[in-house]
Design an enzyme around this catalytic site. Structure first.
Site, PDB file in Angstrom:
ATOM      1  N   HIS A 187     -46.108  42.617 -16.092  1.00 51.53           N
ATOM      2  CA  HIS A 187     -46.930  43.569 -15.323  1.00 51.53           C
ATOM      3  C   HIS A 187     -48.344  43.018 -15.229  1.00 51.53           C
ATOM      4  O   HIS A 187     -48.842  42.403 -16.174  1.00 51.53           O
ATOM      5  CB  HIS A 187     -46.955  44.934 -16.028  1.00 51.53           C
ATOM      6  CG  HIS A 187     -47.398  46.041 -15.132  1.00 51.53           C
ATOM      7  ND1 HIS A 187     -48.724  46.316 -14.899  1.00 51.53           N
ATOM      8  CD2 HIS A 187     -46.675  46.920 -14.385  1.00 51.53           C
ATOM      9  CE1 HIS A 187     -48.803  47.332 -14.052  1.00 51.53           C
ATOM     10  NE2 HIS A 187     -47.586  47.709 -13.722  1.00 51.53           N
TER      11      HIS A 187
ATOM     12  N   ASP B  24     -39.533  49.401 -13.890  1.00 51.07           N
ATOM     13  CA  ASP B  24     -38.344  49.146 -13.066  1.00 51.07           C
ATOM     14  C   ASP B  24     -37.149  48.645 -13.863  1.00 51.07           C
ATOM     15  O   ASP B  24     -36.048  48.530 -13.321  1.00 51.07           O
ATOM     16  CB  ASP B  24     -38.701  48.112 -11.984  1.00 51.07           C
ATOM     17  CG  ASP B  24     -39.716  48.668 -11.016  1.00 51.07           C
ATOM     18  OD1 ASP B  24     -40.831  48.124 -10.928  1.00 51.07           O
ATOM     19  OD2 ASP B  24     -39.417  49.701 -10.398  1.00 51.07           O
TER      20      ASP B  24
HETATM   21  C1  SDX Z   1     -44.403  47.480 -10.330  1.00 48.39           C
HETATM   22  O1  SDX Z   1     -49.335  47.215 -10.206  1.00 48.39           O
HETATM   23  C2  SDX Z   1     -48.592  48.192 -10.589  1.00 48.39           C
HETATM   24  O2  SDX Z   1     -49.065  49.107 -11.219  1.00 48.39           O
HETATM   25  C3  SDX Z   1     -47.136  48.099 -10.164  1.00 48.39           C
HETATM   26  C4  SDX Z   1     -46.206  49.177 -10.685  1.00 48.39           C
HETATM   27  C5  SDX Z   1     -46.557  50.536 -10.115  1.00 48.39           C
HETATM   28  O3  SDX Z   1     -46.211  51.553 -10.737  1.00 48.39           O
HETATM   29  O4  SDX Z   1     -47.113  50.583  -8.990  1.00 48.39           O
HETATM   30  O5  SDX Z   1     -46.254  49.226 -12.087  1.00 48.39           O
HETATM   31  C6  SDX Z   1     -44.771  48.923 -10.263  1.00 48.39           C
HETATM   32  O6  SDX Z   1     -44.547  46.802  -9.345  1.00 48.39           O
HETATM   33  C7  SDX Z   1     -43.922  46.912 -11.646  1.00 48.39           C
HETATM   34  C8  SDX Z   1     -43.655  45.378 -11.557  1.00 48.39           C
HETATM   35  C9  SDX Z   1     -42.276  45.177 -10.944  1.00 48.39           C
HETATM   36  N1  SDX Z   1     -42.053  43.747 -10.673  1.00 48.39           N
HETATM   37  C10 SDX Z   1     -41.173  43.016 -11.393  1.00 48.39           C
HETATM   38  O7  SDX Z   1     -40.565  43.456 -12.367  1.00 48.39           O
HETATM   39  C11 SDX Z   1     -40.980  41.592 -10.868  1.00 48.39           C
HETATM   40  C12 SDX Z   1     -41.006  40.609 -12.047  1.00 48.39           C
HETATM   41  N2  SDX Z   1     -42.395  40.579 -12.576  1.00 48.39           N
HETATM   42  C13 SDX Z   1     -43.277  39.632 -12.022  1.00 48.39           C
HETATM   43  O8  SDX Z   1     -43.042  38.973 -10.884  1.00 48.39           O
HETATM   44  C14 SDX Z   1     -44.710  39.714 -12.536  1.00 48.39           C
HETATM   45  O9  SDX Z   1     -44.662  39.980 -13.869  1.00 48.39           O
HETATM   46  C15 SDX Z   1     -45.617  40.705 -11.849  1.00 48.39           C
HETATM   47  C16 SDX Z   1     -45.636  40.496 -10.374  1.00 48.39           C
HETATM   48  C17 SDX Z   1     -45.185  42.096 -12.139  1.00 48.39           C
HETATM   49  C18 SDX Z   1     -47.021  40.502 -12.409  1.00 48.39           C
HETATM   50  O10 SDX Z   1     -47.415  39.254 -12.011  1.00 48.39           O
HETATM   51  P1  SDX Z   1     -48.868  38.661 -12.414  1.00 48.39           P
HETATM   52  O11 SDX Z   1     -49.679  39.646 -13.155  1.00 48.39           O
HETATM   53  O12 SDX Z   1     -49.464  38.073 -11.169  1.00 48.39           O
HETATM   54  O13 SDX Z   1     -48.525  37.587 -13.451  1.00 48.39           O
HETATM   55  P2  SDX Z   1     -48.218  36.095 -13.110  1.00 48.39           P
HETATM   56  O14 SDX Z   1     -47.267  36.006 -11.950  1.00 48.39           O
HETATM   57  O15 SDX Z   1     -49.539  35.383 -13.007  1.00 48.39           O
HETATM   58  O16 SDX Z   1     -47.423  35.635 -14.417  1.00 48.39           O
HETATM   59  C19 SDX Z   1     -48.126  35.237 -15.581  1.00 48.39           C
HETATM   60  C20 SDX Z   1     -47.179  34.290 -16.284  1.00 48.39           C
HETATM   61  C21 SDX Z   1     -46.671  33.165 -15.366  1.00 48.39           C
HETATM   62  O17 SDX Z   1     -46.332  32.089 -16.212  1.00 48.39           O
HETATM   63  P3  SDX Z   1     -47.468  30.899 -16.426  1.00 48.39           P
HETATM   64  O18 SDX Z   1     -47.881  30.425 -15.041  1.00 48.39           O
HETATM   65  O19 SDX Z   1     -48.590  31.535 -17.192  1.00 48.39           O
HETATM   66  O20 SDX Z   1     -46.735  29.825 -17.223  1.00 48.39           O
HETATM   67  O21 SDX Z   1     -46.001  35.002 -16.704  1.00 48.39           O
HETATM   68  C22 SDX Z   1     -44.878  34.476 -16.012  1.00 48.39           C
HETATM   69  C23 SDX Z   1     -45.397  33.713 -14.802  1.00 48.39           C
HETATM   70  O22 SDX Z   1     -44.494  32.688 -14.434  1.00 48.39           O
HETATM   71  N3  SDX Z   1     -44.073  35.626 -15.619  1.00 48.39           N
HETATM   72  C24 SDX Z   1     -42.747  35.716 -15.713  1.00 48.39           C
HETATM   73  C25 SDX Z   1     -42.427  37.003 -15.282  1.00 48.39           C
HETATM   74  N4  SDX Z   1     -43.543  37.665 -14.923  1.00 48.39           N
HETATM   75  C26 SDX Z   1     -44.567  36.800 -15.133  1.00 48.39           C
HETATM   76  N5  SDX Z   1     -41.816  34.833 -16.123  1.00 48.39           N
HETATM   77  C27 SDX Z   1     -40.529  35.247 -16.118  1.00 48.39           C
HETATM   78  N6  SDX Z   1     -40.128  36.482 -15.715  1.00 48.39           N
HETATM   79  C28 SDX Z   1     -41.063  37.383 -15.293  1.00 48.39           C
HETATM   80  N7  SDX Z   1     -40.664  38.592 -14.894  1.00 48.39           N
END
Ligand code: SDX
Length: 429
Positions: free
Chosen positions: A307, A364
């Site tokens: 998140h 989710d």
């Molecule tokens: C919602 O904003 C809100 O409040 C949203 C929400 C709401 O109520 O409105 O809470 C609802 O959208 C919840 C999120 C649902 N999405 C998912 O579950 C999709 C999977 N999660 C991700 O894609 C990700 O975690 C996000 C999009 C939710 C957050 O992304 P960020 O904050 O931009 O983080 P990032 O992409 O920069 O990741 C940081 C690191 C990265 O690795 P490094 O580059 O540091 O090595 O964490 C890794 C990412 O690759 N990473 C994951 C991951 N999520 C982040 N690796 C594996 N699996 C994951 N799910």
């Protein structure tokens, strides 16, 4: 939090002192509005990870502590004691309603649930296998076509009525999209039903017999709607505000919010979680899924994990996780995907990759398992999210309309294209 009153940025020969704005709760903010004028500098913050786009009193999140407050009330207390419609009133008006206020609100919402009959013509234009979110974007946006004579946004009563219409009609539109996709006739909303009961009747009641609605299912969905109702400046709410900042009508704003929510990185994640769990298939395959999620080359992420704000357990995920066991037990559903989800969560929470990046299950991760137990098809999961989030979207839109500091959203950029160059005729290229 430090009692910082101002921050100084030094850029070469120049330095500019900027005021620090203090919130009721959470991070103080540096007001950079004079930065460019005094230094010629922009700031860059892809994805707005540390940028406040507005002042808001609707919802507060503490990502490190896993705190979520709607108008100051902890989500755990609202989940335990409130109802979705009462939470919608709270988000819109800022205070919990008295019994009379709630009765009036409930009556007003109930009497705005009908759709204009012409709406059904739009449904007929879609293929039966259209994704319901595609239909929702079109149908919600088209609401403006029916209410164009009550869109004077200077009139507070017309703004309030538009918010009521959206909260009232989005479930009707959602159920109609579902019914169309399975070839069933659209069911009319019943005014004598409670908000969620009314929706479930519109979804599942067939003309040939009354629906025997399980109160456990209705209560579970009401609770999921409470948990999904608002979440500060998330991507879809920020979209609603961006569209609202141009003076566009609230139906266009909420339609844009529906479109933004659809993405798998946002509200589309609940649908993606179920597909991911189905692909993993069995607990024995969990470790290979974890390995794949850690391999950047794979492009695979654990959907429902991570998140932007929560670097602790999403408090909503905790509540949904607990209710999943109760709901499945009370509905007598034994879903093997729950075992896969539990093992996936257990494995990820022990794995350094996830621990170091503070990746926890989000709202989710479990919600889809409950929607499935309620016989809601996977393609409708994000539609459920949209129904609930409409309450938050309209609350933020109403707040924005009376914000004296609101202005049209217009971010700048870091230009990386060509410097000026001269046109060449085609024979010279
Ligand atoms: C919602 O904003 C809100 O409040 C949203 C929400 C709401 O109520 O409105 O809470 C609802 O959208 C919840 C999120 C649902 N999405 C998912 O579950 C999709 C999977 N999660 C991700 O894609 C990700 O975690 C996000 C999009 C939710 C957050 O992304 P960020 O904050 O931009 O983080 P990032 O992409 O920069 O990741 C940081 C690191 C990265 O690795 P490094 O580059 O540091 O090595 O964490 C890794 C990412 O690759 N990473 C994951 C991951 N999520 C982040 N690796 C594996 N699996 C994951 N799910």
């Amino acid at each position: 939090m430090s009692e910082l009153d101002q921050a100084t940025l030094t850029a070469g020969e120049k330095s500019v002192v900027m005021p620090v704005l203090k919130p009721t709760l959470g991070n103080s903010c540096v007001d950079i509005s004079k930065l460019t004028k005094e230094t010629g500098l922009f700031t860059y913050d892809s994805g707005y990870t540390a940028t406040a786009s507005c002042k808001s009193a609707v919802t507060y999140i503490d990502g490190d502590a896993g705190v979520l407050l709607y108008r100051g009330y902890p989500i755990e207390q609202l989940a335990k004691n409130s109802s979705f419609l009462e939470v919608a009133y709270l988000l819109m008006n800022g205070e919990l309603p008295t019994a009379d206020e709630f009765a009036k609100f409930d009556h007003e919402v109930a009497h705005h649930t009908m759709m204009h009959e012409a709406f059904k013509n739009f449904l007929g234009g879609f293929r039966h296998d259209a994704h319901p979110m595609a239909m929702m974007v079109g149908m919600v946006g088209s609401m403006a076509a029916f209410y164009h004579n009550t869109l004077d946004l200077e009139d507070p009563e017309q703004r309030r009525l538009a918010a009521i219409r959206l909260i009232a009609k989005v479930p009707t539109i959602a159920a109609a999209c579902y019914r169309y996709s399975i070839g069933w006739p659209v069911r009319f909303p019943r005014n004598n039903h409670a908000y969620v009961d009314r929706f479930l009747h519109m979804m599942f009641e067939v003309p040939s017999e009354p629906l025997d609605l399980n109160p456990v299912a209705a209560k579970a969905l009401d609770l999921l709607f409470i948990l999904h109702a608002d979440h500060e400046q998330n991507a879809s709410t920020s979209t609603v505000r961006m569209v609202g900042s141009t003076g566009a009508n609230p139906y266009a704003c909420v339609a844009a919010g529906v479109a933004a929510l659809w993405g798998p990185a946002h509200g589309g994640a609940n649908e993606a979680v179920l597909k991911m769990l189905a692909e993993i298939g069995k607990p024995e395959s969990v470790s290979s899924a974890i390995d794949k999620a850690k391999d950047k080359e794979s492009g695979f992420r654990l959907m429902g994990f991570g998140h932007r704000v929560y670097k602790n357990f999403d408090p909503r995920a905790k509540i949904i996780r607990e209710m999943t066991h109760e709901v499945l037990a009370e509905l007598g559903v034994n879903d093997p995907m729950l075992e896969v989800a539990l093992r996936l969560e257990e494995a990820a929470l022990k794995d350094d990759y996830f621990v170091q990046r503070k990746l926890y299950p989000n709202v989710d991760f479990y919600s889809g398992i409950i929607y499935k137990a309620l016989n809601i098809p996977t393609e409708m999961f994000t539609v459920m999210f949209a129904i609930a989030r409409t309450a938050g979207w309209v609350a933020h839109w109403l707040e924005q309309q009376v914000d004296p500091e609101a202005k049209i959203g217009r971010p700048r950029q870091i230009y990386t294209g060509y410097a000026e160059r001269d046109y060449k005729g085609i024979d010279q290229r």
